[in-house]
Design a protein around this motif. Structure first.
Motif, PDB file in Angstrom:
ATOM      1  N   GLY A  64       0.792  -1.224   0.000  1.00  0.00           N
ATOM      2  CA  GLY A  64       0.000   0.000   0.000  1.00  0.00           C
ATOM      3  C   GLY A  64       0.821   1.268   0.000  1.00  0.00           C
ATOM      4  N   LEU A  65       2.136   1.135   0.067  1.00  0.00           N
ATOM      5  CA  LEU A  65       2.986   2.335   0.022  1.00  0.00           C
ATOM      6  C   LEU A  65       2.993   2.903  -1.393  1.00  0.00           C
ATOM      7  N   PRO A  66       3.062   4.215  -1.520  1.00  0.00           N
ATOM      8  CA  PRO A  66       3.045   4.806  -2.866  1.00  0.00           C
ATOM      9  C   PRO A  66       4.276   4.392  -3.677  1.00  0.00           C
ATOM     10  N   LEU A  67       4.048   4.186  -4.945  1.00  0.00           N
ATOM     11  CA  LEU A  67       5.134   3.820  -5.850  1.00  0.00           C
ATOM     12  C   LEU A  67       5.870   5.075  -6.307  1.00  0.00           C
ATOM     13  N   PRO A  68       7.195   4.973  -6.486  1.00  0.00           N
ATOM     14  CA  PRO A  68       7.917   6.107  -7.065  1.00  0.00           C
ATOM     15  C   PRO A  68       7.458   6.341  -8.512  1.00  0.00           C
ATOM     16  N   GLU A  69       7.553   7.568  -8.959  1.00  0.00           N
ATOM     17  CA  GLU A  69       7.090   7.916 -10.306  1.00  0.00           C
ATOM     18  C   GLU A  69       7.834   7.124 -11.374  1.00  0.00           C
ATOM     19  N   ALA A  70       9.132   6.951 -11.193  1.00  0.00           N
ATOM     20  CA  ALA A  70       9.927   6.198 -12.174  1.00  0.00           C
ATOM     21  C   ALA A  70       9.448   4.748 -12.255  1.00  0.00           C
ATOM     22  N   ALA A  71       9.096   4.147 -11.113  1.00  0.00           N
ATOM     23  CA  ALA A  71       8.608   2.769 -11.113  1.00  0.00           C
ATOM     24  C   ALA A  71       7.271   2.666 -11.847  1.00  0.00           C
ATOM     25  N   MET A  72       6.407   3.661 -11.665  1.00  0.00           N
ATOM     26  CA  MET A  72       5.117   3.642 -12.355  1.00  0.00           C
ATOM     27  C   MET A  72       5.306   3.752 -13.868  1.00  0.00           C
ATOM     28  N   TYR A  73       6.237   4.602 -14.303  1.00  0.00           N
ATOM     29  CA  TYR A  73       6.502   4.718 -15.731  1.00  0.00           C
ATOM     30  C   TYR A  73       7.085   3.422 -16.288  1.00  0.00           C
ATOM     31  N   ARG A  74       7.915   2.796 -15.497  1.00  0.00           N
ATOM     32  CA  ARG A  74       8.520   1.522 -15.932  1.00  0.00           C
ATOM     33  C   ARG A  74       7.448   0.446 -16.072  1.00  0.00           C
ATOM     34  N   ILE A  75       6.522   0.371 -15.134  1.00  0.00           N
ATOM     35  CA  ILE A  75       5.436  -0.616 -15.193  1.00  0.00           C
ATOM     36  C   ILE A  75       4.556  -0.355 -16.409  1.00  0.00           C
ATOM     37  N   ALA A  76       4.226   0.905 -16.664  1.00  0.00           N
ATOM     38  CA  ALA A  76       3.409   1.243 -17.832  1.00  0.00           C
ATOM     39  C   ALA A  76       4.142   0.888 -19.123  1.00  0.00           C
ATOM     40  N   SER A  77       5.444   1.129 -19.142  1.00  0.00           N
ATOM     41  CA  SER A  77       6.246   0.782 -20.309  1.00  0.00           C
ATOM     42  C   SER A  77       6.240  -0.723 -20.548  1.00  0.00           C
ATOM     43  N   PHE A  78       6.343  -1.506 -19.470  1.00  0.00           N
ATOM     44  CA  PHE A  78       6.286  -2.966 -19.596  1.00  0.00           C
ATOM     45  C   PHE A  78       4.933  -3.434 -20.109  1.00  0.00           C
ATOM     46  N   GLU A  79       3.869  -2.774 -19.702  1.00  0.00           N
ATOM     47  CA  GLU A  79       2.533  -3.144 -20.182  1.00  0.00           C
ATOM     48  C   GLU A  79       2.401  -2.909 -21.681  1.00  0.00           C
ATOM     49  N   VAL A  80       2.950  -1.812 -22.177  1.00  0.00           N
ATOM     50  CA  VAL A  80       2.927  -1.539 -23.617  1.00  0.00           C
ATOM     51  C   VAL A  80       3.759  -2.587 -24.355  1.00  0.00           C
ATOM     52  N   ALA A  81       4.941  -2.907 -23.822  1.00  0.00           N
ATOM     53  CA  ALA A  81       5.790  -3.923 -24.449  1.00  0.00           C
ATOM     54  C   ALA A  81       5.087  -5.288 -24.446  1.00  0.00           C
ATOM     55  N   ASP A  82       4.391  -5.602 -23.360  1.00  0.00           N
ATOM     56  CA  ASP A  82       3.662  -6.862 -23.280  1.00  0.00           C
ATOM     57  C   ASP A  82       2.529  -6.908 -24.299  1.00  0.00           C
ATOM     58  N   TYR A  83       1.872  -5.771 -24.494  1.00  0.00           N
ATOM     59  CA  TYR A  83       0.818  -5.696 -25.506  1.00  0.00           C
ATOM     60  C   TYR A  83       1.376  -6.061 -26.880  1.00  0.00           C
ATOM     61  N   TRP A  84       2.514  -5.455 -27.261  1.00  0.00           N
ATOM     62  CA  TRP A  84       3.083  -5.716 -28.580  1.00  0.00           C
ATOM     63  C   TRP A  84       3.628  -7.135 -28.686  1.00  0.00           C
ATOM     64  N   ARG A  85       4.149  -7.672 -27.594  1.00  0.00           N
ATOM     65  CA  ARG A  85       4.628  -9.049 -27.597  1.00  0.00           C
ATOM     66  C   ARG A  85       3.473 -10.007 -27.871  1.00  0.00           C
ATOM     67  N   LYS A  86       2.342  -9.777 -27.206  1.00  0.00           N
ATOM     68  CA  LYS A  86       1.162 -10.627 -27.427  1.00  0.00           C
ATOM     69  C   LYS A  86       0.597 -10.429 -28.827  1.00  0.00           C
ATOM     70  N   LYS A  87       0.612  -9.193 -29.303  1.00  0.00           N
ATOM     71  CA  LYS A  87       0.086  -8.887 -30.631  1.00  0.00           C
ATOM     72  C   LYS A  87       0.916  -9.584 -31.707  1.00  0.00           C
ATOM     73  N   LYS A  88       2.230  -9.620 -31.501  1.00  0.00           N
ATOM     74  CA  LYS A  88       3.107 -10.253 -32.475  1.00  0.00           C
ATOM     75  C   LYS A  88       2.891 -11.759 -32.524  1.00  0.00           C
TER      76      LYS A  88
END
Length: 171
Positions: A64-88
């Motif tokens: 429940g502790l807040p995530l650092p901004e850099a970690a949130m951007y990294r997680i969002a970036s991984f989600e986009v990469a995962d989307y393209w991996r699945k799409k491929k």
């Protein structure tokens, strides 16, 4: 200007509007909004929601502790990469009923079913039978009925087969 995100003034009162988000969910939305442009427009809502859910899950895993901004951007970036991996990895599927500008009917309406007559084969067989010697037709009826052929009939059949093979290979 109308948007599909529910950010326009006349859409503020909609129950599914993103303007109603508060707290962490508003932060997750802001992060996801920065990354959603990297996917095709038709898939953006799904990817946006998966990013927001993954950010919430990551924060829950952290106690429940807040995530650092850099970690949130990294997680969002991984989600986009995962989307393209699945799409491929998804096979390209096409619909048999797609209508094109050249063709007024879909492919499924053109494909023959099991009960349809094969007119080309029927015409070819009929043409062949009209030009076929009567003796050969009699030999074929004997073969179909299981009657053994005598030596002259076997020789005639063999001669006719060889003649047809030469016509096919040379023609």
């Amino acid at each position: 200007m109308r948007t599909t995100l529910g950010c326009h003034d006349d859409q503020n009162n909609l129950p599914l509007s993103y303007n109603r988000l508060t707290g962490d969910w508003l932060l997750y939305y802001a992060v996801a909004k920065r990354f959603e442009w990297r996917v095709p427009p038709q898939d953006r809502p799904d990817v946006r929601h998966s990013m927001m859910m993954e950010l919430a899950d990551a924060q829950n895993r952290k106690g429940g502790l807040p995530l650092p901004e850099a970690a949130m951007y990294r997680i969002a970036s991984f989600e986009v990469a995962d989307y393209w991996r699945k799409k491929k990895r998804q096979p390209d599927l096409i619909s048999l009923d797609d209508e094109t500008a050249d063709n007024d009917t879909g492919l499924s309406s053109v494909l023959p079913d099991d009960s349809a007559l094969d007119l080309d084969a029927w015409v070819d067989a009929r043409t062949f039978l009209l030009s076929c010697p009567k003796r050969l037709i009699q030999i074929a009826f004997k073969r179909v009925n299981g009657v053994t052929l005598d030596g002259a009939e076997r020789k005639y059949l063999c001669h006719f087969r060889k003649r047809e093979q030469k016509l096919v290979f040379c023609g």
